[in-house]
Design a protein around this motif. Structure first.
Motif, mmCIF file in Angstrom:
data_model
loop_
_atom_site.group_PDB
_atom_site.id
_atom_site.type_symbol
_atom_site.label_atom_id
_atom_site.label_comp_id
_atom_site.label_asym_id
_atom_site.label_seq_id
_atom_site.Cartn_x
_atom_site.Cartn_y
_atom_site.Cartn_z
ATOM 1 N N ALA C 289 0.833 -1.191 0.000
ATOM 2 C CA ALA C 289 0.000 0.000 0.000
ATOM 3 C C ALA C 289 0.872 1.247 0.000
ATOM 4 N N GLY C 290 0.346 2.312 -0.592
ATOM 5 C CA GLY C 290 1.023 3.600 -0.499
ATOM 6 C C GLY C 290 2.298 3.674 -1.307
ATOM 7 N N PHE C 291 3.097 4.686 -0.987
ATOM 8 C CA PHE C 291 4.296 4.975 -1.763
ATOM 9 C C PHE C 291 5.499 5.123 -0.840
ATOM 10 N N PRO C 292 6.695 4.974 -1.406
ATOM 11 C CA PRO C 292 7.885 5.170 -0.579
ATOM 12 C C PRO C 292 7.893 6.576 0.011
ATOM 13 N N PRO C 293 8.410 6.731 1.217
ATOM 14 C CA PRO C 293 8.410 8.056 1.841
ATOM 15 C C PRO C 293 9.417 8.976 1.163
ATOM 16 N N SER C 294 9.164 10.273 1.261
ATOM 17 C CA SER C 294 10.160 11.225 0.790
ATOM 18 C C SER C 294 11.347 11.189 1.746
ATOM 19 N N LEU C 295 12.536 11.124 1.173
ATOM 20 C CA LEU C 295 13.723 11.039 2.019
ATOM 21 C C LEU C 295 13.913 12.296 2.864
ATOM 22 N N ALA C 296 13.320 13.394 2.381
ATOM 23 C CA ALA C 296 13.485 14.640 3.130
ATOM 24 C C ALA C 296 12.585 14.657 4.372
ATOM 25 N N HIS C 297 11.519 13.876 4.345
ATOM 26 C CA HIS C 297 10.614 13.871 5.503
ATOM 27 C C HIS C 297 10.338 12.437 5.915
ATOM 28 N N LEU C 298 11.328 11.800 6.488
ATOM 29 C CA LEU C 298 11.156 10.409 6.891
ATOM 30 C C LEU C 298 10.330 10.334 8.164
ATOM 31 N N PRO C 299 9.551 9.262 8.289
ATOM 32 C CA PRO C 299 8.780 9.089 9.528
ATOM 33 C C PRO C 299 9.726 8.999 10.731
ATOM 34 N N ARG C 300 9.184 9.297 11.902
ATOM 35 C CA ARG C 300 10.006 9.299 13.104
ATOM 36 C C ARG C 300 10.458 7.883 13.459
ATOM 37 N N GLY C 301 9.560 6.959 13.258
ATOM 38 C CA GLY C 301 9.904 5.577 13.601
ATOM 39 C C GLY C 301 10.493 4.848 12.409
ATOM 40 N N CYS C 302 10.017 3.614 12.221
ATOM 41 C CA CYS C 302 10.509 2.820 11.096
ATOM 42 C C CYS C 302 10.012 3.436 9.790
ATOM 43 N N SER C 303 10.897 3.567 8.797
ATOM 44 C CA SER C 303 10.498 4.256 7.573
ATOM 45 C C SER C 303 9.507 3.442 6.750
ATOM 46 N N PHE C 304 9.369 2.169 7.051
ATOM 47 C CA PHE C 304 8.427 1.341 6.305
ATOM 48 C C PHE C 304 7.085 1.203 7.021
ATOM 49 N N GLU C 305 7.038 1.698 8.241
ATOM 50 C CA GLU C 305 5.843 1.477 9.070
ATOM 51 C C GLU C 305 4.524 1.870 8.386
ATOM 52 N N PRO C 306 4.462 3.044 7.702
ATOM 53 C CA PRO C 306 3.162 3.433 7.111
ATOM 54 C C PRO C 306 2.671 2.466 6.042
ATOM 55 N N ARG C 307 3.555 1.644 5.469
ATOM 56 C CA ARG C 307 3.141 0.733 4.405
ATOM 57 C C ARG C 307 3.182 -0.727 4.857
ATOM 58 N N CYS C 308 3.538 -0.935 6.107
ATOM 59 C CA CYS C 308 3.861 -2.288 6.549
ATOM 60 C C CYS C 308 2.602 -3.071 6.923
ATOM 61 N N PHE C 309 2.470 -4.284 6.392
ATOM 62 C CA PHE C 309 1.306 -5.093 6.751
ATOM 63 C C PHE C 309 1.428 -5.656 8.158
ATOM 64 N N ALA C 310 2.665 -5.723 8.674
ATOM 65 C CA ALA C 310 2.849 -6.342 9.990
ATOM 66 C C ALA C 310 2.861 -5.297 11.101
#
Lengths: 362, 335, 349
Positions: C289-310
């Motif tokens: 789901a979704g798209f890779p994050p922008s490298l300039a605004h990475l999530p605070r936690g795991c960078s894959f978390e917003p797309r992660c099924f687990a």
């Protein structure tokens, strides 16, 4: 979020699809398209290159028909003739009961309502100066459909359908990622409610994960609007997964045609066999099975002018055979729905199977 | 290949022929009778008629044209009544000075564009790049005659580094024997380096004034091309072989960046060779540009006609050279 | 395609066995829109003769990593920290001159698009000889020529000696990519970085080129870093795989292991998004789901978390960046950068 983006859990059960009803929508009959190479000058005739050489095939309503082959095999030219973006040198293309090749003016414009095309690189095929909304609205304006307000609503509806937030509709194509831009291209194609989409490598420029999103979406809308697809693709893995029936092209001619699973499980033409065996399989356990056939040489356009079989110079089995040298093999139906143009169909596949059995004992 | 050359030559002939017809017709349809200019406002009608007959003005247009063009090819370019000289003599006196100035202006524009284009892209320093772009805008926005005046005021009047207008060579220096008509080349042929240096000294300010605008244009083009080319993967591949930055630029980036600038360079060069009215005026340079303007004002048609045809020949000639250069530096064109 | 060479993965290796060692490498692109860390503090080793695959999607930083290794990152990009040790020497502390003796000699590059990876106005021969002459001062041109012809022959370009005079546009895509390989192996480097070497080619041409490439690197013992998004090529060509996401190597393991049991949810998603023959019965493809994050605004936690099924929505995944940890019960060892790694891998057993 639209259903476009939702992904089932990997272990979620997969729903089966109903088989498409076999009702003919497109009939391509003896299509030939020649191009001249080199300029005509001082009375010297230009050399003619046969990009499409006597191709006949039928596409049924609601199915996904795949055209597979390497660059220069004529698959895009066939699509362009079908869309009437190119005029065939000879042959007929029937869409339902009308001969597409004979259409002119108003009739041609009406025909184009039924068939739309989507290209490989969305950023190249979308006008970079127009907003997403303008791009999607343009076909409606051109065909003079609805008033301003209706068009607006239709664009909103279709953008939502493809998973683009209509509030982002004022951005230009470069403000979107490749996957998103491809959806805008799809929205433009869908806005006229066509019966058929010609998809020219629509996922080749996309990353694996985005490719899966777009393929799933294409499946969804096909079911929803009973669309017919002509799917041009060089990635055999995608072809096998996505197409109902497939025609394999070599130098402008169909060398094999069958239902997708039949074609990949029991390929008969040595070219198909080599193609299938050359695909890298994402499974390290299966490597080293010794079954990969690496064809020698390259596709060369002069092959189409040769006597006999056009594939024979690269063919692992037919290189020195008299039949292959002298007689051009005809496309014949070997088993119901499975067509092949080869004097020795199935021979190579058997050889491969035998070899791999020796190479990797169970 | 041979075929291409033949068709190219044929095209060139057509272009020159077309220019000669335009030149001829254009001046025939202008108001004012050229014969009247010769005989003067007070001459009788009979004298006027006689003069018109002498000039062939009583003939049909095609006949007039035929007479003119056959004469032109035999070296009879007409007579300038304003100057009281055959046009051919005037051109022989004036054209070399213009061509020489145009040549050095182009040399300046081109070399400066290469050096600064390289500087702007070589190490990708944003500050250098911004400076070069500013200079380019300055060059393209500056009217040449105004720049000519500024240069004179600063480098001649105020600083006294460069000589003022009016001369091509110091009076104290013996001019080299005329071979080509171009002072710098003649000086080199004679081996007279003092005369060469002095001629360059005189050429410098007008060449810069004239070359600044083409420089601004060329440097912009070259910088953009260099940026494009250096972003091409093959530059990285060259670097990955171990080749240093300078060799990568000189062997690979520059030749590739030149290709798209060739056509523009050719046009600029041809234009510069045709002389420049205002810069020649400011520096009192004895070139063709000022002659043509004076002739237009005097309705001295023969000079203007000859100028249009000579310009066409220069353009066609330069374009042919450009085509040959394309063939040499771009193998994709060759076949 | 039989592989005679045993994979060396997992065996304890002496320091001398390591060709390339990348330590804490960070490469950033400074643009007006912000700072994009394309490579975020990456560590890994390449052993002699190893074929390492780096897998990732566009924007994952894999190409920036390739250029960082060769020291060819250009402004606005630059390496901000870390070490790149080639045969034990830190390339980052070398000056341009020393680097130009290493590039093309000890390591070389094969580039993605054969259409644009060769200089269009120079002959094939000139381009092959350029690297040979640069690293063999004093070598006669005629000898360099002979060597170039031999190299073209090695990559199976027919009539090699004559084809030296050809220009790139007279070659097909597959032939050009062979020329690229010839250039890369010209000085028998210890390491070749191949960035999507066959992406633009047709299937049968791809098979030809990969065959030639594999044969040559195995006969010379050259280590290869193969950067690709094609998991099929990884499975056939590589001993070990590293998966890149948003500038980090999120998983690293032997090819066998990673395909048998992907440790990181992103790896699993990637593997599942590829259509497979068994799935041809028209089920839905698994898609991330979704798209890779922008490298300039990475999530605070795991960078894959917003797309992660687990891990999507899990407090730990949202708040804390995971650190790489060695997991997996088997002797091969695998590095996974995921809070749920040990749990996921244990579930399987």
């Amino acid at each position: 979020m639209s259903n476009f983006e939702t992904s089932p859990h990997p272990d979620a059960p997969q729903k089966a699809r109903k088989p498409p009803a076999p009702q003919k929508l497109v009939g391509i009959e003896n299509l030939v398209k020649e191009f001249s190479i080199g300029k005509e000058s001082f009375g010297r005739k230009p050399t003619m290159l046969r990009a499409v050489d006597n191709v006949s095939l039928e596409i049924n309503s609601g199915e996904t028909f795949g055209l597979v082959g390497e660059s220069g095999c004529g698959k895009t030219t066939i699509a362009r003739c079908l869309m009437r973006l190119a005029i065939p040198s000879s042959g007929r293309i029937m869409f339902r009961d009308t001969d597409v090749t004979a259409l002119k003016g108003k009739e041609l414009r009406r025909f184009r309502l039924h068939m739309q095309m989507v290209f490989q690189d969305p950023h190249a095929s979308l006008d970079s100066r127009m907003t997403a909304r303008q791009i999607v609205e343009e076909p409606l304006t051109i065909h003079d459909i609805g008033d301003r307000k209706e068009r607006r609503e239709k664009v909103d509806e279709i953008l939502t359908l493809v998973g683009i937030d209509p509030s982002q509709g004022n951005r230009k194509p470069h403000g979107f990622s490749g996957g998103q831009a491809q959806r805008i291209a799809l929205a433009r194609a869908l806005v006229l409610n066509p019966d058929m989409l010609v998809l020219d490598e629509p996922v080749s420029a996309l990353d694996v994960s985005i490719q899966a999103q777009v393929l799933n979406f294409l499946r969804d809308i096909q079911d929803r609007f009973s669309l017919t697809y002509l799917f041009i693709v060089h990635d055999l893995v995608v072809a096998e997964y996505f197409c109902d029936r497939i025609a394999v092209l070599y130098l402008g001619a169909v060398v094999e045609m069958a239902e997708s699973h039949v074609l990949f499980r029991e390929p008969l033409h040595p070219y198909t066999v080599s193609l299938v065996s050359a695909v890298p399989v994402p499974d390290p356990e299966s490597r080293g099975r010794g079954s990969r056939i690496v064809l020698s040489g390259e596709v060369s356009p002069s092959g189409a002018q040769m006597s006999g079989c056009r594939f024979r110079t690269r063919c692992p089995i037919g290189r020195n055979r008299e039949n292959c040298r002298d007689i051009s093999p005809k496309l014949v139906e070997k088993s119901p729905g499975h067509w092949v143009a080869c004097h020795f169909p199935g021979e190579l596949e058997h050889a491969v199977t035998a070899a791999s059995n020796i190479a990797s004992p169970p | 290949m041979m075929q291409a050359v033949v068709s190219r030559l044929f095209g060139s002939l057509v272009a020159v022929f077309g220019a000669s017809i335009i030149a001829f017709l254009f001046l025939r349809v202008l108001p004012g009778n050229p014969a009247r200019l010769v005989v003067g406002p007070l001459a009788s009608e009979e004298a006027l008629q006689a003069q018109m007959e002498r000039m062939g003005l009583h003939l049909s247009l095609p006949d007039q044209y035929w007479r003119y063009i056959t004469g032109f090819l035999q070296g009879d370019w007409g007579f300038s009544y304003g100057a009281g000289q055959p046009v051919l003599v005037q051109f022989a006196n004036r054209l070399p000075a213009s061509i020489e100035l145009g040549f050095y202006a182009f040399l300046f524009a081109f070399l400066a564009a290469v050096v600064l284009g390289l500087a702007a892209t070589y190490r990708r320093r944003p500050a250098v790049d911004a400076a070069v772009r500013a200079l380019s805008v300055f060059g393209m926005g500056m009217p040449p005659f105004w720049l000519a005046l500024i240069l004179l005021v600063v480098f001649h009047e105020a600083l006294g580094i460069f000589p003022g207008p009016g001369l091509q060579l110091s009076r104290s220096i013996e001019p080299p024997p005329v071979v080509t008509g171009f002072i710098t080349f003649d000086a080199l042929i004679a081996g007279d380096l003092t005369a060469f240096a002095d001629a360059i000294h005189y050429l410098f300010l007008p060449a810069v004034a004239l070359g600044m605008l083409p420089f601004g244009y060329l440097v912009r083009l070259l910088r953009a091309n260099l940026l494009d080319v250096t972003n091409e993967p093959f530059i990285l591949v060259v670097r990955s072989k171990g080749i240093g930055l300078w060799k990568t630029f000189s062997r690979h980036a520059l030749p590739n960046a030149f290709i798209p600038t060739l056509t523009a360079s050719g046009m600029i060069f041809a234009q510069l060779l045709g002389g420049s009215v205002l810069v020649e005026k400011v520096f009192n340079w004895p070139g063709i540009g000022s002659l043509v303007v004076d002739s237009i004002l005097r309705k001295d048609f023969a000079v203007v006609q000859a100028f249009i045809i000579v310009s066409a020949v220069i353009y066609v000639f330069v374009n042919a050279i450009v085509d040959v250069l394309y063939g040499i530096i771009d193998p994709r064109i060759r076949n | 395609m039989n592989r005679s060479r045993p994979t060396s993965s997992g065996q304890p290796s002496a320091e001398t066995d390591i060709v390339l060692s990348v330590k804490n490498l960070r490469t950033e692109f400074h643009t007006s829109e912000g700072i994009f860390p394309a490579v975020r503090n990456v560590d890994f080793n390449v052993r002699r003769g190893m074929q390492l695959g780096i897998v990732g999607e566009s924007g994952s930083g894999k190409s920036a990593l390739a250029l960082s290794i060769l020291g060819l990152v250009r402004p606005p990009g630059r390496i901000v920290s870390g070490e790149v040790l080639l045969n034990g020497r830190d390339l980052r502390s070398m000056d341009e001159k020393s680097l130009s003796r290493v590039r093309g000699k000890e390591m070389s590059l094969i580039f993605q698009d054969p259409m644009t990876a060769l200089d269009p106005v120079k002959t094939i021969g000139t381009q092959i000889m350029e690297g040979i002459l640069h690293h063999n001062r004093g070598l006669a041109r005629s000898d360099a020529r002979k060597r170039a012809a031999q190299l073209l022959d090695d990559v199976e370009v027919p009539q090699a000696a004559q084809r030296l005079e050809s220009y790139p546009h007279q070659f097909s895509g597959g032939m050009r990519q062979r020329v690229m390989i010839a250039i890369a192996i010209a000085n028998e480097p210890d390491l070749i970085v191949a960035d999507e070497p066959t992406t633009a080619l047709d299937v049968t041409t791809q098979a030809q080129v990969l065959d030639v490439f594999e044969r040559l690197v195995q006969s010379t013992g050259t280590a290869v870093i193969l950067i690709t998004h094609n998991l099929g090529i990884v499975a056939e060509f590589c001993d070990e795989v590293q998966v890149m996401y948003a500038g980090r190597i999120v998983e690293s393991a032997s090819t066998k292991e990673i395909f048998r049991l992907p440790g990181h949810p992103y790896t699993e998603s990637l593997l599942k998004s590829v259509p497979r023959p068994e799935e041809a019965q028209r089920g839905k493809l698994f898609s991330v789901a979704g798209f890779p994050p922008s490298l300039a605004h990475l999530p605070r936690g795991c960078s894959f978390e917003p797309r992660c099924f687990a891990g999507k929505g899990l407090a730990l995944c949202r708040s804390e960046r995971p650190s790489p940890s060695w997991t997996g019960p088997n002797e091969n060892g695998r590095l996974v950068e995921c809070h749920l790694a040990s749990q996921r891998l244990e579930d399987d057993r």
